[in-house]
Write a protein that holds these residues in place. Sequence first.
Motif, PDB file in Angstrom:
ATOM      1  N   THR A  14      -0.274  12.283  11.552  1.00  0.00           N
ATOM      2  CA  THR A  14       0.600  11.137  11.812  1.00  0.00           C
ATOM      3  C   THR A  14       0.729  10.260  10.569  1.00  0.00           C
ATOM      4  N   VAL A  15      -0.417   9.962   9.943  1.00  0.00           N
ATOM      5  CA  VAL A  15      -0.381   9.138   8.727  1.00  0.00           C
ATOM      6  C   VAL A  15       0.481   9.833   7.670  1.00  0.00           C
ATOM      7  N   ALA A  16       0.236  11.123   7.467  1.00  0.00           N
ATOM      8  CA  ALA A  16       0.968  11.860   6.427  1.00  0.00           C
ATOM      9  C   ALA A  16       2.464  11.879   6.716  1.00  0.00           C
ATOM     10  N   GLN A  17       2.818  12.172   7.976  1.00  0.00           N
ATOM     11  CA  GLN A  17       4.244  12.266   8.320  1.00  0.00           C
ATOM     12  C   GLN A  17       4.959  10.925   8.144  1.00  0.00           C
ATOM     13  N   LEU A  83      -6.547   4.742  -5.839  1.00  0.00           N
ATOM     14  CA  LEU A  83      -6.730   3.590  -4.953  1.00  0.00           C
ATOM     15  C   LEU A  83      -6.824   4.028  -3.490  1.00  0.00           C
ATOM     16  N   TYR A  84      -5.843   4.797  -3.013  1.00  0.00           N
ATOM     17  CA  TYR A  84      -5.923   5.300  -1.638  1.00  0.00           C
ATOM     18  C   TYR A  84      -7.041   6.331  -1.501  1.00  0.00           C
ATOM     19  N   GLY A  85      -7.252   7.127  -2.543  1.00  0.00           N
ATOM     20  CA  GLY A  85      -8.340   8.106  -2.521  1.00  0.00           C
ATOM     21  C   GLY A  85      -9.679   7.416  -2.321  1.00  0.00           C
ATOM     22  N   THR A  86      -9.879   6.326  -3.063  1.00  0.00           N
ATOM     23  CA  THR A  86     -11.121   5.558  -2.955  1.00  0.00           C
ATOM     24  C   THR A  86     -11.272   4.980  -1.553  1.00  0.00           C
ATOM     25  N   VAL A 153       0.064  -8.032  12.118  1.00  0.00           N
ATOM     26  CA  VAL A 153      -0.482  -8.671  10.910  1.00  0.00           C
ATOM     27  C   VAL A 153      -0.187  -7.803   9.682  1.00  0.00           C
ATOM     28  N   ALA A 154      -0.207  -6.482   9.843  1.00  0.00           N
ATOM     29  CA  ALA A 154       0.089  -5.599   8.710  1.00  0.00           C
ATOM     30  C   ALA A 154       1.524  -5.813   8.232  1.00  0.00           C
ATOM     31  N   LYS A 155       2.437  -5.913   9.195  1.00  0.00           N
ATOM     32  CA  LYS A 155       3.855  -6.106   8.853  1.00  0.00           C
ATOM     33  C   LYS A 155       4.059  -7.475   8.184  1.00  0.00           C
ATOM     34  N   SER A 188       3.153   0.503   1.764  1.00  0.00           N
ATOM     35  CA  SER A 188       2.554   1.777   2.166  1.00  0.00           C
ATOM     36  C   SER A 188       1.264   1.541   2.952  1.00  0.00           C
ATOM     37  N   SER A 189       0.525   0.489   2.599  1.00  0.00           N
ATOM     38  CA  SER A 189      -0.691   0.173   3.364  1.00  0.00           C
ATOM     39  C   SER A 189      -0.333  -0.200   4.803  1.00  0.00           C
ATOM     40  N   ALA A 190       0.727  -1.006   4.955  1.00  0.00           N
ATOM     41  CA  ALA A 190       1.153  -1.406   6.298  1.00  0.00           C
ATOM     42  C   ALA A 190       1.581  -0.178   7.111  1.00  0.00           C
ATOM     43  N   LEU A 191       2.266   0.755   6.457  1.00  0.00           N
ATOM     44  CA  LEU A 191       2.691   1.994   7.130  1.00  0.00           C
ATOM     45  C   LEU A 191       1.490   2.784   7.647  1.00  0.00           C
ATOM     46  N   ILE A 192       0.467   2.879   6.802  1.00  0.00           N
ATOM     47  CA  ILE A 192      -0.721   3.658   7.160  1.00  0.00           C
ATOM     48  C   ILE A 192      -1.488   2.975   8.298  1.00  0.00           C
ATOM     49  N   VAL A 193      -1.635   1.642   8.199  1.00  0.00           N
ATOM     50  CA  VAL A 193      -2.307   0.890   9.268  1.00  0.00           C
ATOM     51  C   VAL A 193      -1.567   1.117  10.590  1.00  0.00           C
TER      52      VAL A 193
END
Lengths: 204, 130
Positions: A14-17, A83-86, A153-155, A188-193
């Motif tokens: 889901t995150v990847a898509q 950054l995302y890897g970490t 809150v992410a948005k 992109s962080s908001a999308l992943i959250v």
Amino acid sequence: MMIDREARKLLFETVAQRVIASAEELTDLDRAIGDGDHGVNMRRGFEAVLAAVDELSAKNLGESLKGVGTTLVMKVGGASGPLYGTLFMSLGKTLDDEVTCERVADAFATAIDAVRARGKSDVGQKTMLDVLFPVLAVLREGGTELPVRLKAVAKAASEETIPMRAIRGRASFLGERSVGHMDPGARSSALIVDAVVDVMEGLA
Amino acid sequence: MSENVGIVIVSHSADVARGTALMVEQMVGREVPLGWCGGDPGGGLGTSVEAIMAAIERAWSERGVAILVDLGGAETNSEMAIEMLPEERRARVVVCNAPVVEGAVMAATEAASGASLEAVRQTAEELTPV
């Protein structure tokens, strides 16, 4: 809550898509204040995650999160890879298959610190941290309607990066000209959250 | 195995990295182990942790390796690459806070004289405007 193999696969897929589907939007945001490669880079990284999703999710949650992180580090290419890897690698170091809201919040706090150290950045500098920190604060609060509040809150936090002036990353070269555009990493962080919350809500 | 500190050049562009490496070779010949890389894993502009790790391997010296980078992502990816090295090698690789072309040439010249990793780094970083 138990995050079994099926749940792990659904989570990573889901995150990847979602990230892949938003690649163009991320690239457009990055073209305004960066070097215009955030969407392309993130898509490449998460396509690699999708391609290996069976293998990645076969391991326990900790190991599989580390696997996702390593894949992003190796495949993304831009600064967002480390950054995302970490972020994912750090989550993998602290999480077990059995998760609670509190455990996730603790692991998330440690992971955000790792991202902060990797990017030599902090809150208020127009980066992904400006989304991750407010999300952590809501996660710590807990309480009712948590999924809705986390997504809200992410948005809101990603939108709050629009008037900020970039201090770190390529956007910092633009100085005042970075004001008025949403930070692509915050988006992109908001999308992943958002994706993680949707999956967890479905599992609950 | 070389007795001199190795130099790694990391640019977003393979052309810039290759060009810088040629300039370094012209200055110091083959006295300094040299590695370079440029471009992201998809072949576009960017940097790749895997390629940086391979460049460190090519430039490896027991005396250490100094990395010169161009822009932000190159630095972050280089730091990530260092962390993914075997533990005994990590402390012997540094990222120099210096302009990539001038820094690489100055660092390599210093390295060719047999200087320590710290001296090589300092020479490169003297170029950084304060």
